[in-house]
Design a protein around this motif. Structure first.
Motif, PDB file in Angstrom:
ATOM      1  N   MET A  60       0.851  -1.213  -0.005  1.00 59.96           N
ATOM      2  CA  MET A  60      -0.099  -0.053  -0.100  1.00 59.96           C
ATOM      3  C   MET A  60       0.963   1.220  -0.071  1.00 59.96           C
ATOM      4  O   MET A  60       1.822   1.435   0.833  1.00 59.96           O
ATOM      5  CB  MET A  60      -0.939  -0.141   1.238  1.00 59.96           C
ATOM      6  N   PHE A  61       0.662   2.174  -0.875  1.00 54.43           N
ATOM      7  CA  PHE A  61       1.485   3.535  -0.762  1.00 54.43           C
ATOM      8  C   PHE A  61       0.847   4.400   0.073  1.00 54.43           C
ATOM      9  O   PHE A  61      -0.370   4.542   0.174  1.00 54.43           O
ATOM     10  CB  PHE A  61       1.278   3.935  -2.331  1.00 54.43           C
ATOM     11  N   PRO A  62       1.738   5.330   0.548  1.00 55.14           N
ATOM     12  CA  PRO A  62       1.141   6.399   1.325  1.00 55.14           C
ATOM     13  C   PRO A  62       0.291   7.409   0.684  1.00 55.14           C
ATOM     14  O   PRO A  62       0.734   7.642  -0.687  1.00 55.14           O
ATOM     15  CB  PRO A  62       2.387   7.021   2.069  1.00 55.14           C
ATOM     16  N   VAL A  63      -0.738   8.172   1.172  1.00 53.20           N
ATOM     17  CA  VAL A  63      -1.379   8.847   0.606  1.00 53.20           C
ATOM     18  C   VAL A  63      -0.886  10.275   0.851  1.00 53.20           C
ATOM     19  O   VAL A  63      -0.379  10.696   1.831  1.00 53.20           O
ATOM     20  CB  VAL A  63      -2.829   8.902   1.008  1.00 53.20           C
ATOM     21  N   SER A  64      -0.607  10.861  -0.133  1.00 56.61           N
ATOM     22  CA  SER A  64       0.034  12.402  -0.177  1.00 56.61           C
ATOM     23  C   SER A  64      -0.803  13.465   0.215  1.00 56.61           C
ATOM     24  O   SER A  64      -1.915  13.366  -0.153  1.00 56.61           O
ATOM     25  CB  SER A  64       0.546  12.696  -1.569  1.00 56.61           C
ATOM     26  N   GLN A  65      -0.303  14.181   1.133  1.00 55.55           N
ATOM     27  CA  GLN A  65      -1.126  15.380   1.710  1.00 55.55           C
ATOM     28  C   GLN A  65      -0.929  16.571   0.994  1.00 55.55           C
ATOM     29  O   GLN A  65      -1.494  17.705   1.374  1.00 55.55           O
ATOM     30  CB  GLN A  65      -0.766  15.424   3.160  1.00 55.55           C
ATOM     31  N   ALA A  66      -0.141  16.535   0.216  1.00 54.90           N
ATOM     32  CA  ALA A  66       0.343  17.788  -0.698  1.00 54.90           C
ATOM     33  C   ALA A  66      -0.904  18.492  -1.532  1.00 54.90           C
ATOM     34  O   ALA A  66      -1.096  19.673  -1.179  1.00 54.90           O
ATOM     35  CB  ALA A  66       1.284  17.213  -1.774  1.00 54.90           C
ATOM     36  N   ASN A  67      -1.697  17.585  -2.047  1.00 49.89           N
ATOM     37  CA  ASN A  67      -2.953  18.201  -2.803  1.00 49.89           C
ATOM     38  C   ASN A  67      -3.915  18.965  -1.513  1.00 49.89           C
ATOM     39  O   ASN A  67      -4.401  20.199  -1.861  1.00 49.89           O
ATOM     40  CB  ASN A  67      -3.786  17.442  -3.510  1.00 49.89           C
ATOM     41  N   THR A  68      -4.030  18.423  -0.498  1.00 53.25           N
ATOM     42  CA  THR A  68      -5.003  18.748   0.578  1.00 53.25           C
ATOM     43  C   THR A  68      -4.334  20.130   1.221  1.00 53.25           C
ATOM     44  O   THR A  68      -4.924  21.192   1.597  1.00 53.25           O
ATOM     45  CB  THR A  68      -5.113  17.867   1.678  1.00 53.25           C
ATOM     46  N   ILE A  69      -3.029  19.949   1.468  1.00 53.57           N
ATOM     47  CA  ILE A  69      -2.436  21.122   2.075  1.00 53.57           C
ATOM     48  C   ILE A  69      -2.436  22.413   1.121  1.00 53.57           C
ATOM     49  O   ILE A  69      -2.422  23.599   1.467  1.00 53.57           O
ATOM     50  CB  ILE A  69      -0.845  20.729   2.415  1.00 53.57           C
ATOM     51  N   THR A  70      -2.175  22.135  -0.230  1.00 55.79           N
ATOM     52  CA  THR A  70      -2.246  23.275  -1.065  1.00 55.79           C
ATOM     53  C   THR A  70      -3.630  23.890  -1.357  1.00 55.79           C
ATOM     54  O   THR A  70      -3.668  25.092  -1.281  1.00 55.79           O
ATOM     55  CB  THR A  70      -1.719  22.743  -2.659  1.00 55.79           C
ATOM     56  N   GLU A  71      -4.485  23.121  -1.516  1.00 55.35           N
ATOM     57  CA  GLU A  71      -5.834  23.550  -1.558  1.00 55.35           C
ATOM     58  C   GLU A  71      -6.216  24.288  -0.050  1.00 55.35           C
ATOM     59  O   GLU A  71      -6.792  25.498  -0.092  1.00 55.35           O
ATOM     60  CB  GLU A  71      -6.886  22.468  -1.633  1.00 55.35           C
ATOM     61  N   GLN A  72      -5.840  23.973   1.178  1.00 59.35           N
ATOM     62  CA  GLN A  72      -6.197  24.705   2.387  1.00 59.35           C
ATOM     63  C   GLN A  72      -5.304  26.031   2.353  1.00 59.35           C
ATOM     64  O   GLN A  72      -5.749  27.179   2.524  1.00 59.35           O
ATOM     65  CB  GLN A  72      -5.657  24.007   3.336  1.00 59.35           C
ATOM     66  N   ALA A  73      -4.119  26.010   1.818  1.00 57.30           N
ATOM     67  CA  ALA A  73      -3.265  27.423   1.718  1.00 57.30           C
ATOM     68  C   ALA A  73      -3.891  28.373   0.551  1.00 57.30           C
ATOM     69  O   ALA A  73      -4.046  29.423   0.858  1.00 57.30           O
ATOM     70  CB  ALA A  73      -1.837  27.015   1.245  1.00 57.30           C
ATOM     71  N   TYR A  74      -4.373  27.694  -0.481  1.00 56.94           N
ATOM     72  CA  TYR A  74      -5.008  28.572  -1.604  1.00 56.94           C
ATOM     73  C   TYR A  74      -6.357  29.170  -1.044  1.00 56.94           C
ATOM     74  O   TYR A  74      -6.626  30.533  -1.092  1.00 56.94           O
ATOM     75  CB  TYR A  74      -5.463  27.723  -2.703  1.00 56.94           C
ATOM     76  N   ARG A  75      -7.208  28.402  -0.247  1.00 56.15           N
ATOM     77  CA  ARG A  75      -8.439  29.053   0.502  1.00 56.15           C
ATOM     78  C   ARG A  75      -8.019  30.133   1.243  1.00 56.15           C
ATOM     79  O   ARG A  75      -8.668  31.142   1.489  1.00 56.15           O
ATOM     80  CB  ARG A  75      -9.151  27.847   1.032  1.00 56.15           C
TER      81      ARG A  75
END
Length: 190
Positions: A1-16
């Motif tokens: 199982m591959f670890p789920v990246s948090q990059a997309n979530t963090i980027t979206e939160q920073a953008y909002r």
């Protein structure tokens, strides 16, 4: 199982967070401009005095001459005289327009819209039925948020912030108008 990246979530939160901060700053600047226009600049002057004279600001009696309204009135020359509008169509169409012009107080409203546009750069005119008559609201950027598509000209929705009569922040309501194919003109098209 591959670890789920948090990059997309963090980027979206920073953008909002950045968008919310930008909107809040824009609304505060718009409110300040309107306050200066309506001779309500006292709190801003006192804030500046406190910044400059940290210990003795309350001893300084501010005296000001507000020239903002004078400058805006001089710049806003589109409606020095009421506009003459000609309606093509039937007599009934002309009668309907005459009723709208009267009930919406069109000459006064358009003069105000012209002044606010000179002051702020843009406004939103919202025709609305209240009771059995049409009115025209002049909405400024301190109560508006705009949802866009791929470009700023691709407007998807306009959200209007409604403040409560008593000023309580927990009683603020919102209304939205969505647009499917509304675009703003570029500077070259105006």
């Amino acid at each position: 199982m591959f670890p789920v990246s948090q990059a997309n979530t963090i980027t979206e939160q920073a953008y909002r967070k950045a968008v919310l901060h930008s909107n809040r700053m824009r609304k505060e600047r718009t409110t300040q401009k309107l306050d200066y226009f309506h001779d309500e600049q006292g709190p801003y002057i006192m804030e500046q005095l406190r910044r400059i004279y940290t210990k003795s600001a309350d001893k300084v009696q501010p005296v000001s001459v507000n020239i903002v309204k004078k400058i805006i009135n001089l710049k806003s020359t589109v409606y020095l005289q009421d506009a003459t509008r000609f309606i093509q169509g039937t007599d009934q169409d002309k009668q309907i327009y005459a009723e709208i012009e009267t009930t919406a107080n069109l000459p006064v409203t358009m003069k105000l819209a012209n002044k606010y546009t000179s002051l702020l750069g843009n406004v939103l005119l919202r025709p609305v039925w209240r009771g059995s008559r049409m009115e025209l609201d002049v909405l400024t950027g301190n109560v508006l948020d705009v949802v866009t598509g791929d470009s700023p000209q691709d407007i998807r929705a306009v959200i209007v912030e409604h403040f409560s009569q008593n000023g309580r922040a927990d009683e603020i309501t919102y209304s939205a108008v969505s647009y499917t194919h509304l675009t703003l003109p570029t500077n070259r098209e105006v």
